[in-house]
Design a protein around this motif. Structure first.
Motif, PDB file in Angstrom:
ATOM      1  N   ASN A 250      66.570   3.046 -46.419  1.00 59.63           N
ATOM      2  CA  ASN A 250      65.761   3.434 -45.354  1.00 59.63           C
ATOM      3  C   ASN A 250      64.366   2.650 -45.652  1.00 59.63           C
ATOM      4  N   GLY A 251      63.664   1.876 -44.822  1.00 62.68           N
ATOM      5  CA  GLY A 251      62.672   1.096 -44.888  1.00 62.68           C
ATOM      6  C   GLY A 251      61.371   1.727 -45.692  1.00 62.68           C
ATOM      7  N   ASP A 252      61.244   3.175 -45.517  1.00 62.51           N
ATOM      8  CA  ASP A 252      60.093   3.711 -45.967  1.00 62.51           C
ATOM      9  C   ASP A 252      60.501   4.216 -47.445  1.00 62.51           C
ATOM     10  N   GLU A 253      61.833   3.806 -47.960  1.00 64.84           N
ATOM     11  CA  GLU A 253      61.957   4.381 -49.378  1.00 64.84           C
ATOM     12  C   GLU A 253      61.387   3.357 -50.415  1.00 64.84           C
ATOM     13  N   LYS A 254      61.272   3.727 -51.499  1.00 63.30           N
ATOM     14  CA  LYS A 254      60.611   2.905 -52.509  1.00 63.30           C
ATOM     15  C   LYS A 254      61.913   1.657 -52.811  1.00 63.30           C
ATOM     16  N   ALA A 255      61.386   0.430 -52.592  1.00 61.62           N
ATOM     17  CA  ALA A 255      62.203  -0.640 -52.761  1.00 61.62           C
ATOM     18  C   ALA A 255      62.933  -0.656 -54.168  1.00 61.62           C
ATOM     19  N   ILE A 256      64.100  -1.147 -54.275  1.00 59.28           N
ATOM     20  CA  ILE A 256      65.022  -1.234 -55.293  1.00 59.28           C
ATOM     21  C   ILE A 256      65.440  -2.654 -55.370  1.00 59.28           C
ATOM     22  N   LEU A 257      65.518  -3.304 -56.411  1.00 58.39           N
ATOM     23  CA  LEU A 257      65.735  -4.613 -56.772  1.00 58.39           C
ATOM     24  C   LEU A 257      66.938  -4.667 -57.607  1.00 58.39           C
ATOM     25  N   VAL A 258      68.174  -5.244 -57.512  1.00 59.64           N
ATOM     26  CA  VAL A 258      69.170  -5.341 -58.297  1.00 59.64           C
ATOM     27  C   VAL A 258      69.849  -6.729 -58.556  1.00 59.64           C
ATOM     28  N   ILE A 259      69.892  -6.690 -59.994  1.00 57.94           N
ATOM     29  CA  ILE A 259      70.551  -8.165 -60.395  1.00 57.94           C
ATOM     30  C   ILE A 259      72.035  -8.169 -60.395  1.00 57.94           C
ATOM     31  N   THR A 260      72.685  -9.387 -59.769  1.00 61.89           N
ATOM     32  CA  THR A 260      74.063  -9.298 -59.387  1.00 61.89           C
ATOM     33  C   THR A 260      74.335 -10.688 -60.039  1.00 61.89           C
ATOM     34  N   GLY A 261      75.635 -10.843 -60.162  1.00 58.89           N
ATOM     35  CA  GLY A 261      76.539 -12.056 -60.596  1.00 58.89           C
ATOM     36  C   GLY A 261      76.642 -12.092 -62.240  1.00 58.89           C
ATOM     37  N   LEU A 262      76.435 -11.259 -62.902  1.00 54.96           N
ATOM     38  CA  LEU A 262      76.537 -11.118 -64.074  1.00 54.96           C
ATOM     39  C   LEU A 262      77.848 -11.032 -64.884  1.00 54.96           C
ATOM     40  N   ASP A 263      78.920 -10.805 -64.080  1.00 54.43           N
ATOM     41  CA  ASP A 263      80.265 -10.378 -64.424  1.00 54.43           C
ATOM     42  C   ASP A 263      80.789 -11.718 -65.208  1.00 54.43           C
ATOM     43  N   LYS A 264      80.424 -12.870 -64.838  1.00 54.93           N
ATOM     44  CA  LYS A 264      81.113 -14.008 -65.337  1.00 54.93           C
ATOM     45  C   LYS A 264      80.851 -14.360 -66.809  1.00 54.93           C
ATOM     46  N   LEU A 265      79.457 -13.766 -67.274  1.00 53.76           N
ATOM     47  CA  LEU A 265      78.905 -13.899 -68.589  1.00 53.76           C
ATOM     48  C   LEU A 265      79.961 -13.693 -69.532  1.00 53.76           C
ATOM     49  N   LYS A 266      80.712 -12.726 -69.540  1.00 58.48           N
ATOM     50  CA  LYS A 266      81.691 -12.394 -70.629  1.00 58.48           C
ATOM     51  C   LYS A 266      82.957 -13.389 -70.981  1.00 58.48           C
ATOM     52  N   GLY A 267      83.147 -14.013 -69.815  1.00 57.87           N
ATOM     53  CA  GLY A 267      84.404 -15.056 -69.970  1.00 57.87           C
ATOM     54  C   GLY A 267      85.550 -14.457 -69.765  1.00 57.87           C
ATOM     55  N   SER A 268      86.438 -15.166 -69.437  1.00 59.03           N
ATOM     56  CA  SER A 268      87.889 -14.881 -69.639  1.00 59.03           C
ATOM     57  C   SER A 268      88.362 -14.139 -70.653  1.00 59.03           C
ATOM     58  N   GLY A 269      88.694 -12.944 -70.598  1.00 55.60           N
ATOM     59  CA  GLY A 269      89.373 -12.183 -71.731  1.00 55.60           C
ATOM     60  C   GLY A 269      88.349 -11.792 -72.706  1.00 55.60           C
ATOM     61  N   GLU A 270      87.151 -11.754 -72.750  1.00 56.31           N
ATOM     62  CA  GLU A 270      86.190 -11.662 -73.602  1.00 56.31           C
ATOM     63  C   GLU A 270      85.514 -10.259 -73.133  1.00 56.31           C
ATOM     64  N   ASN A 271      85.261  -9.299 -74.111  1.00 56.31           N
ATOM     65  CA  ASN A 271      84.797  -7.995 -73.947  1.00 56.31           C
ATOM     66  C   ASN A 271      83.252  -7.833 -73.845  1.00 56.31           C
ATOM     67  N   TYR A 272      82.554  -8.653 -74.505  1.00 58.51           N
ATOM     68  CA  TYR A 272      81.044  -8.477 -74.619  1.00 58.51           C
ATOM     69  C   TYR A 272      80.246 -10.148 -74.629  1.00 58.51           C
ATOM     70  N   TYR A 273      79.241  -9.872 -74.473  1.00 59.74           N
ATOM     71  CA  TYR A 273      78.324 -10.937 -74.199  1.00 59.74           C
ATOM     72  C   TYR A 273      77.038 -11.077 -75.288  1.00 59.74           C
ATOM     73  N   ASN A 274      77.268 -11.841 -76.466  1.00 61.58           N
ATOM     74  CA  ASN A 274      76.308 -11.967 -77.344  1.00 61.58           C
ATOM     75  C   ASN A 274      75.874 -10.662 -78.077  1.00 61.58           C
ATOM     76  N   THR A 275      77.158 -10.014 -78.681  1.00 64.52           N
ATOM     77  CA  THR A 275      76.804  -8.819 -79.518  1.00 64.52           C
ATOM     78  C   THR A 275      77.885  -8.965 -80.799  1.00 64.52           C
ATOM     79  N   VAL A 276      78.750  -9.785 -80.671  1.00 65.02           N
ATOM     80  CA  VAL A 276      79.742  -9.693 -81.728  1.00 65.02           C
ATOM     81  C   VAL A 276      79.496 -10.954 -82.763  1.00 65.02           C
ATOM     82  N   PRO A 277      79.055 -10.717 -84.022  1.00 63.95           N
ATOM     83  CA  PRO A 277      78.872 -11.892 -84.818  1.00 63.95           C
ATOM     84  C   PRO A 277      79.987 -12.622 -85.172  1.00 63.95           C
TER      85      PRO A 277
END
Length: 418
Positions: A250-277
Protein backbone atom coordinates in the motif's frame (compact mmCIF):
# COMPACT_ATOMS: atom_id res chain seq x y z
CA UNK A 1 33.27 -63.22 12.60
CA UNK A 2 30.29 -61.64 14.38
CA UNK A 3 32.67 -59.83 16.74
CA UNK A 4 34.57 -58.46 13.75
CA UNK A 5 31.35 -57.24 12.15
CA UNK A 6 30.28 -55.56 15.39
CA UNK A 7 33.64 -53.79 15.59
CA UNK A 8 33.30 -52.61 11.98
CA UNK A 9 29.76 -51.35 12.59
CA UNK A 10 30.86 -49.58 15.76
CA UNK A 11 33.79 -47.96 13.99
CA UNK A 12 31.62 -46.90 11.05
CA UNK A 13 28.99 -45.45 13.40
CA UNK A 14 31.62 -43.47 15.28
CA UNK A 15 33.07 -42.03 12.05
CA UNK A 16 29.56 -41.17 10.83
CA UNK A 17 28.72 -39.42 14.11
CA UNK A 18 31.91 -37.36 14.11
CA UNK A 19 31.40 -36.42 10.44
CA UNK A 20 27.80 -35.41 11.06
CA UNK A 21 28.78 -33.28 14.04
CA UNK A 22 31.40 -31.45 12.01
CA UNK A 23 28.74 -30.51 9.47
CA UNK A 24 26.15 -29.32 11.97
CA UNK A 25 26.69 -25.69 12.92
CA UNK A 26 24.42 -25.91 15.95
CA UNK A 27 26.07 -28.74 17.87
CA UNK A 28 28.33 -28.15 20.85
CA UNK A 29 31.89 -27.21 20.00
CA UNK A 30 34.26 -28.53 22.69
CA UNK A 31 36.93 -26.01 21.72
CA UNK A 32 34.77 -23.20 23.06
CA UNK A 33 34.52 -23.27 26.84
CA UNK A 34 31.89 -20.54 26.98
CA UNK A 35 29.28 -19.46 24.47
CA UNK A 36 26.94 -16.54 23.97
CA UNK A 37 24.09 -18.82 25.02
CA UNK A 38 25.85 -19.45 28.36
CA UNK A 39 26.02 -15.78 29.31
CA UNK A 40 23.94 -14.35 32.14
CA UNK A 41 22.35 -11.41 30.34
CA UNK A 42 20.57 -8.69 32.36
CA UNK A 43 16.84 -8.56 31.60
CA UNK A 44 16.89 -4.90 30.61
CA UNK A 45 20.01 -5.04 28.47
CA UNK A 46 19.15 -3.35 25.15
CA UNK A 47 22.06 -4.68 23.06
CA UNK A 48 22.45 -1.14 21.69
CA UNK A 49 25.91 -0.01 20.60
CA UNK A 50 24.55 3.48 19.93
CA UNK A 51 22.68 6.10 21.90
CA UNK A 52 20.24 8.74 20.67
CA UNK A 53 21.25 12.33 21.40
CA UNK A 54 18.55 14.95 20.97
CA UNK A 55 20.42 18.19 20.26
CA UNK A 56 18.64 21.53 20.71
CA UNK A 57 20.92 24.22 19.27
CA UNK A 58 20.63 28.02 19.30
CA UNK A 59 22.93 30.69 17.85
CA UNK A 60 23.06 34.48 18.40
CA UNK A 61 22.71 34.85 14.61
CA UNK A 62 21.87 32.58 11.66
CA UNK A 63 24.80 30.34 10.85
CA UNK A 64 25.84 26.79 10.04
CA UNK A 65 27.09 24.19 12.49
CA UNK A 66 28.74 20.84 11.88
CA UNK A 67 28.67 18.10 14.51
CA UNK A 68 31.51 15.58 14.79
CA UNK A 69 32.32 12.47 16.80
CA UNK A 70 36.02 13.35 17.04
CA UNK A 71 37.72 16.40 18.49
CA UNK A 72 39.85 16.82 15.36
CA UNK A 73 36.64 17.28 13.35
CA UNK A 74 37.68 14.99 10.51
CA UNK A 75 35.36 14.20 7.63
CA UNK A 76 34.95 10.59 8.79
CA UNK A 77 33.74 11.87 12.14
CA UNK A 78 31.05 14.16 10.67
CA UNK A 79 27.49 13.17 11.62
CA UNK A 80 25.52 16.35 10.81
CA UNK A 81 25.69 19.79 9.21
CA UNK A 82 22.69 21.99 9.99
CA UNK A 83 21.62 25.65 9.83
CA UNK A 84 20.82 27.22 13.23
CA UNK A 85 19.52 30.56 14.51
CA UNK A 86 18.13 32.24 17.61
CA UNK A 87 15.16 29.90 17.39
CA UNK A 88 16.08 26.47 18.71
CA UNK A 89 16.89 23.85 16.06
CA UNK A 90 16.32 20.25 17.21
CA UNK A 91 17.90 17.18 15.69
CA UNK A 92 18.23 13.64 17.10
CA UNK A 93 21.53 11.99 16.23
CA UNK A 94 22.82 8.45 16.57
CA UNK A 95 26.11 8.37 18.50
CA UNK A 96 28.17 5.36 19.67
CA UNK A 97 27.57 4.50 23.33
CA UNK A 98 31.36 4.56 23.70
CA UNK A 99 31.43 8.27 22.80
CA UNK A 100 31.79 10.57 25.80
CA UNK A 101 31.47 13.80 23.82
CA UNK A 102 30.40 15.34 20.52
CA UNK A 103 31.98 18.42 18.97
CA UNK A 104 30.05 21.32 17.45
CA UNK A 105 32.02 23.33 14.89
CA UNK A 106 30.87 26.86 13.95
CA UNK A 107 32.32 29.86 12.05
CA UNK A 108 33.78 32.97 13.70
CA UNK A 109 35.54 36.06 12.38
CA UNK A 110 38.88 34.43 13.14
CA UNK A 111 38.03 31.05 11.63
CA UNK A 112 36.18 27.91 12.68
CA UNK A 113 35.96 27.08 16.38
CA UNK A 114 34.74 24.02 18.23
CA UNK A 115 32.45 23.65 21.24
CA UNK A 116 32.76 20.37 23.15
CA UNK A 117 29.55 18.82 24.48
CA UNK A 118 30.17 16.38 27.34
CA UNK A 119 27.63 13.58 26.98
CA UNK A 120 28.15 12.38 30.54
CA UNK A 121 26.72 15.63 31.86
CA UNK A 122 23.67 16.02 29.60
CA UNK A 123 20.19 15.06 30.73
CA UNK A 124 19.01 11.47 30.27
CA UNK A 125 15.59 11.06 28.70
CA UNK A 126 13.07 8.30 29.40
CA UNK A 127 15.29 5.55 27.98
CA UNK A 128 18.85 4.74 28.99
CA UNK A 129 20.10 5.01 25.41
CA UNK A 130 18.60 8.47 24.83
CA UNK A 131 19.89 11.84 26.06
CA UNK A 132 19.10 15.51 25.48
CA UNK A 133 21.82 18.13 24.93
CA UNK A 134 20.98 21.85 25.01
CA UNK A 135 23.67 23.70 23.05
CA UNK A 136 24.10 27.48 22.82
CA UNK A 137 26.73 28.84 20.47
CA UNK A 138 28.82 31.69 21.91
CA UNK A 139 28.47 35.35 20.91
CA UNK A 140 31.47 35.20 18.57
CA UNK A 141 29.61 32.94 16.12
CA UNK A 142 29.30 34.64 12.73
CA UNK A 143 26.75 34.38 9.94
CA UNK A 144 27.21 31.69 7.32
CA UNK A 145 24.68 31.48 4.52
CA UNK A 146 26.60 29.04 2.33
CA UNK A 147 24.39 26.15 3.38
CA UNK A 148 20.61 26.36 3.44
CA UNK A 149 19.79 22.68 4.04
CA UNK A 150 20.56 20.02 6.62
CA UNK A 151 22.70 16.93 6.10
CA UNK A 152 22.93 13.94 8.45
CA UNK A 153 24.92 10.70 8.34
CA UNK A 154 24.98 7.31 10.09
CA UNK A 155 27.27 6.12 11.48
CA UNK A 156 29.26 9.09 10.03
CA UNK A 157 30.18 10.58 6.67
CA UNK A 158 31.93 8.11 4.34
CA UNK A 159 32.05 5.62 7.24
CA UNK A 160 30.50 2.16 7.37
CA UNK A 161 28.71 0.49 10.25
CA UNK A 162 28.15 -3.28 10.48
CA UNK A 163 24.99 -5.42 10.56
CA UNK A 164 25.32 -9.04 11.78
CA UNK A 165 22.52 -11.61 11.96
CA UNK A 166 21.69 -15.16 13.02
CA UNK A 167 19.04 -16.66 10.72
CA UNK A 168 17.36 -19.49 12.69
CA UNK A 169 14.72 -17.27 14.34
CA UNK A 170 12.67 -18.14 16.34
CA UNK A 171 15.15 -20.87 17.28
CA UNK A 172 18.57 -19.98 18.66
CA UNK A 173 21.56 -20.42 16.38
CA UNK A 174 25.27 -21.07 16.86
CA UNK A 175 25.97 -17.38 17.53
CA UNK A 176 28.82 -16.83 15.16
CA UNK A 177 26.64 -13.92 13.95
CA UNK A 178 27.79 -14.38 10.36
CA UNK A 179 24.67 -15.83 8.74
CA UNK A 180 24.24 -12.43 7.09
CA UNK A 181 26.81 -9.66 7.43
CA UNK A 182 26.65 -6.28 5.70
CA UNK A 183 28.16 -2.83 6.01
CA UNK A 184 25.80 0.18 5.93
CA UNK A 185 25.98 3.95 5.57
CA UNK A 186 23.13 6.47 5.28
CA UNK A 187 23.07 10.07 4.10
CA UNK A 188 20.00 12.31 4.32
CA UNK A 189 19.57 15.88 3.13
CA UNK A 190 16.73 18.38 3.20
CA UNK A 191 16.25 22.09 2.52
CA UNK A 192 14.40 24.52 4.75
CA UNK A 193 11.28 25.04 2.63
CA UNK A 194 8.79 22.92 0.69
CA UNK A 195 10.14 22.26 -2.79
CA UNK A 196 13.77 22.52 -1.71
CA UNK A 197 16.47 19.91 -2.32
CA UNK A 198 15.68 16.76 -0.34
CA UNK A 199 16.44 13.06 -0.45
CA UNK A 200 18.57 10.28 0.93
CA UNK A 201 21.27 7.82 -0.07
CA UNK A 202 21.78 4.28 1.21
CA UNK A 203 25.09 2.50 0.78
CA UNK A 204 25.19 -1.24 1.52
CA UNK A 205 28.12 -3.64 1.12
CA UNK A 206 27.54 -7.39 1.48
CA UNK A 207 30.36 -8.94 3.54
CA UNK A 208 29.35 -12.53 4.33
CA UNK A 209 26.61 -15.15 4.00
CA UNK A 210 27.01 -17.91 6.56
CA UNK A 211 23.44 -19.16 6.60
CA UNK A 212 21.61 -21.67 4.43
CA UNK A 213 18.17 -20.02 4.44
CA UNK A 214 17.22 -17.59 1.63
CA UNK A 215 17.09 -14.41 3.70
CA UNK A 216 17.33 -11.01 2.02
CA UNK A 217 18.50 -7.78 3.62
CA UNK A 218 15.81 -5.10 3.86
CA UNK A 219 15.51 -1.60 5.22
CA UNK A 220 12.24 -0.01 6.23
CA UNK A 221 12.19 3.78 6.01
CA UNK A 222 10.82 5.10 9.29
CA UNK A 223 9.17 8.28 7.96
CA UNK A 224 8.80 7.87 4.19
CA UNK A 225 5.80 6.01 2.71
CA UNK A 226 6.01 3.87 -0.40
CA UNK A 227 4.25 6.43 -2.61
CA UNK A 228 7.05 8.96 -2.09
CA UNK A 229 9.75 6.51 -3.17
CA UNK A 230 8.53 4.60 -6.22
CA UNK A 231 9.06 7.43 -8.74
CA UNK A 232 12.27 8.82 -7.29
CA UNK A 233 14.50 5.79 -6.70
CA UNK A 234 17.69 4.92 -8.60
CA UNK A 235 20.07 2.03 -7.83
CA UNK A 236 23.57 1.13 -8.91
CA UNK A 237 25.78 -1.83 -8.00
CA UNK A 238 29.23 -3.05 -9.05
CA UNK A 239 27.98 -6.64 -9.45
CA UNK A 240 25.62 -7.53 -12.30
CA UNK A 241 22.30 -8.94 -11.13
CA UNK A 242 22.53 -7.55 -7.61
CA UNK A 243 20.14 -4.68 -6.97
CA UNK A 244 17.79 -3.03 -4.48
CA UNK A 245 14.04 -2.98 -5.10
CA UNK A 246 10.98 -1.44 -3.50
CA UNK A 247 8.65 -4.07 -2.06
CA UNK A 248 5.10 -3.72 -3.42
CA UNK A 249 2.58 -2.67 -0.79
CA UNK A 250 0.00 0.00 0.00
CA UNK A 251 1.33 3.43 -0.97
CA UNK A 252 0.73 4.82 2.52
CA UNK A 253 2.75 2.08 4.23
CA UNK A 254 6.34 2.79 5.22
CA UNK A 255 8.60 2.04 2.27
CA UNK A 256 10.60 -1.20 2.43
CA UNK A 257 13.65 -1.71 0.23
CA UNK A 258 15.09 -5.18 -0.38
CA UNK A 259 18.41 -6.36 -1.85
CA UNK A 260 18.06 -9.17 -4.39
CA UNK A 261 20.39 -11.22 -6.56
CA UNK A 262 22.75 -12.49 -3.84
CA UNK A 263 22.06 -16.20 -4.48
CA UNK A 264 24.98 -16.55 -6.88
CA UNK A 265 27.56 -15.28 -4.37
CA UNK A 266 27.98 -18.71 -2.78
CA UNK A 267 28.84 -20.29 -6.12
CA UNK A 268 28.08 -23.80 -7.31
CA UNK A 269 28.10 -26.35 -4.50
CA UNK A 270 29.27 -23.90 -1.85
CA UNK A 271 27.36 -23.40 1.37
CA UNK A 272 28.82 -20.11 2.56
CA UNK A 273 30.27 -16.81 1.34
CA UNK A 274 33.35 -15.38 3.05
CA UNK A 275 32.99 -17.26 6.35
CA UNK A 276 35.27 -20.32 6.05
CA UNK A 277 39.06 -19.85 6.52
CA UNK A 278 41.17 -21.69 3.99
CA UNK A 279 38.59 -21.39 1.22
CA UNK A 280 38.43 -18.83 -1.56
CA UNK A 281 37.64 -15.49 0.05
CA UNK A 282 36.60 -12.38 -1.85
CA UNK A 283 38.71 -9.33 -2.50
CA UNK A 284 37.38 -6.13 -0.97
CA UNK A 285 36.78 -4.78 -4.48
CA UNK A 286 34.69 -7.86 -5.37
CA UNK A 287 32.13 -7.37 -2.63
CA UNK A 288 28.67 -6.33 -3.85
CA UNK A 289 28.27 -2.64 -3.04
CA UNK A 290 24.82 -1.15 -3.60
CA UNK A 291 23.98 2.55 -3.66
CA UNK A 292 20.32 3.52 -3.60
CA UNK A 293 19.42 7.18 -4.09
CA UNK A 294 15.95 8.60 -3.48
CA UNK A 295 15.89 12.18 -4.78
CA UNK A 296 12.58 13.90 -4.12
CA UNK A 297 13.75 17.43 -4.93
CA UNK A 298 11.14 18.14 -7.60
CA UNK A 299 8.13 17.49 -5.35
CA UNK A 300 6.25 20.43 -3.85
CA UNK A 301 3.87 18.44 -1.67
CA UNK A 302 4.09 19.45 2.00
CA UNK A 303 3.55 15.90 3.26
CA UNK A 304 6.40 14.64 1.09
CA UNK A 305 8.62 17.41 2.37
CA UNK A 306 7.84 16.58 6.00
CA UNK A 307 8.59 12.89 5.43
CA UNK A 308 12.09 13.69 4.18
CA UNK A 309 12.58 16.45 6.77
CA UNK A 310 11.79 13.98 9.58
CA UNK A 311 14.26 11.51 8.09
CA UNK A 312 16.99 14.13 8.03
CA UNK A 313 16.21 15.39 11.54
CA UNK A 314 15.93 11.90 13.06
CA UNK A 315 18.52 9.63 11.44
CA UNK A 316 18.65 7.54 14.61
CA UNK A 317 15.13 6.21 13.97
CA UNK A 318 14.82 6.61 10.20
CA UNK A 319 16.26 3.27 9.09
CA UNK A 320 15.14 -0.16 10.27
CA UNK A 321 17.49 -2.84 8.88
CA UNK A 322 16.22 -6.43 8.98
CA UNK A 323 16.21 -9.80 7.19
CA UNK A 324 13.25 -11.19 5.28
CA UNK A 325 12.64 -14.69 3.94
CA UNK A 326 10.68 -14.30 0.67
CA UNK A 327 9.41 -17.89 0.87
CA UNK A 328 7.40 -17.42 4.07
CA UNK A 329 7.62 -13.66 4.82
CA UNK A 330 9.42 -14.37 8.10
CA UNK A 331 11.43 -11.38 9.34
CA UNK A 332 14.40 -11.04 11.69
CA UNK A 333 14.79 -7.62 13.28
CA UNK A 334 17.13 -6.06 15.80
CA UNK A 335 15.94 -6.05 19.40
CA UNK A 336 13.04 -3.72 20.06
CA UNK A 337 11.86 -3.37 16.47
CA UNK A 338 8.42 -4.55 15.48
CA UNK A 339 7.87 -6.82 12.46
CA UNK A 340 6.41 -5.11 9.41
CA UNK A 341 2.87 -5.72 8.25
CA UNK A 342 4.20 -8.12 5.62
CA UNK A 343 5.11 -10.62 8.36
CA UNK A 344 1.57 -11.74 9.11
CA UNK A 345 2.42 -14.84 11.19
CA UNK A 346 4.80 -13.27 13.69
CA UNK A 347 2.57 -13.58 16.74
CA UNK A 348 1.97 -17.29 16.12
CA UNK A 349 5.61 -18.15 15.50
CA UNK A 350 7.13 -16.19 18.34
CA UNK A 351 4.84 -14.79 21.06
CA UNK A 352 6.71 -12.18 23.11
CA UNK A 353 6.45 -10.68 26.56
CA UNK A 354 7.03 -7.25 28.09
CA UNK A 355 6.08 -5.61 24.79
CA UNK A 356 9.61 -5.86 23.38
CA UNK A 357 10.21 -7.71 20.14
CA UNK A 358 12.99 -9.98 18.95
CA UNK A 359 14.64 -11.21 22.10
CA UNK A 360 14.45 -14.59 23.79
CA UNK A 361 13.39 -15.42 27.33
CA UNK A 362 17.06 -15.21 28.29
CA UNK A 363 17.36 -11.88 26.39
CA UNK A 364 19.33 -13.30 23.48
CA UNK A 365 18.95 -11.53 20.14
CA UNK A 366 19.23 -12.44 16.48
CA UNK A 367 20.89 -9.27 15.19
CA UNK A 368 23.39 -6.61 16.21
CA UNK A 369 24.20 -3.24 14.64
CA UNK A 370 27.67 -1.76 15.28
CA UNK A 371 28.66 1.85 14.38
CA UNK A 372 31.97 0.78 12.85
CA UNK A 373 33.26 -1.39 10.00
CA UNK A 374 34.36 -4.54 11.82
CA UNK A 375 35.46 -8.05 10.86
CA UNK A 376 32.99 -10.91 11.22
CA UNK A 377 33.58 -14.22 12.98
CA UNK A 378 34.70 -17.25 11.00
CA UNK A 379 32.29 -20.14 10.51
CA UNK A 380 31.23 -21.95 13.73
CA UNK A 381 33.25 -19.57 15.89
CA UNK A 382 31.23 -18.41 18.86
CA UNK A 383 31.14 -14.63 19.03
CA UNK A 384 32.62 -14.58 22.53
CA UNK A 385 35.79 -16.03 21.02
CA UNK A 386 35.89 -13.65 18.06
CA UNK A 387 35.53 -10.63 20.34
CA UNK A 388 36.89 -11.34 23.82
CA UNK A 389 35.47 -8.13 25.37
CA UNK A 390 31.97 -8.89 24.08
CA UNK A 391 31.15 -10.94 27.18
CA UNK A 392 32.08 -8.09 29.52
CA UNK A 393 29.89 -5.68 27.57
CA UNK A 394 26.87 -7.99 27.63
CA UNK A 395 27.07 -9.21 31.23
CA UNK A 396 27.61 -5.71 32.69
CA UNK A 397 24.44 -4.37 31.03
CA UNK A 398 26.55 -2.43 28.55
CA UNK A 399 28.39 -0.44 31.22
CA UNK A 400 31.85 -1.87 30.49
CA UNK A 401 33.77 -2.52 27.26
CA UNK A 402 31.49 -0.27 25.22
CA UNK A 403 33.99 -0.35 22.37
CA UNK A 404 34.37 -4.16 22.41
CA UNK A 405 34.10 -4.26 18.62
CA UNK A 406 37.47 -2.51 18.21
CA UNK A 407 39.39 -5.51 19.58
CA UNK A 408 38.86 -8.69 17.51
CA UNK A 409 40.78 -11.93 17.93
CA UNK A 410 42.72 -12.09 14.63
CA UNK A 411 42.61 -15.89 14.64
CA UNK A 412 38.83 -16.02 14.95
CA UNK A 413 37.68 -13.44 12.42
CA UNK A 414 37.75 -13.33 8.64
CA UNK A 415 40.25 -11.08 6.86
CA UNK A 416 39.36 -10.58 3.20
CA UNK A 417 41.86 -10.03 0.42
CA UNK A 418 43.01 -6.51 -0.33
Amino acid sequence: MKKVRKMIYLLFGTVFLVTSCSQDKNLYDPESTEKVTDLQIPDGFSWATTQNIECSITSPMPTTTSIFLDESCTEKGLIATIPVSQNSTTITLEVPTSSTAIYVQYPTASGKQVKKVDLNSVATKSTVDSKKAVISLPENATTDNNLIFSQTYTPAKNTYGTLMFEDLFPELGDYDLNDFVAYYNTYSYCGNIVGALKGLELNIQIRALGGSLPYQLCVQLGYIPTKYVQDYMTVRCNIDGVTMKLLPQNGDEKAILVITGLDKLKGSGENYYNTVPGTTLSKESELPTITCTIDNSNAYNADEYNAFKNTCDNPSTAFNFFLRNPNNNREIHLRGYEPTKLYTNYANEDPRHKGISYYSNSNLVWGIKVPAAIKHASERTDFTKAYKKFKNWVTTDGKNSKDWYNDPDPNSVITLKE
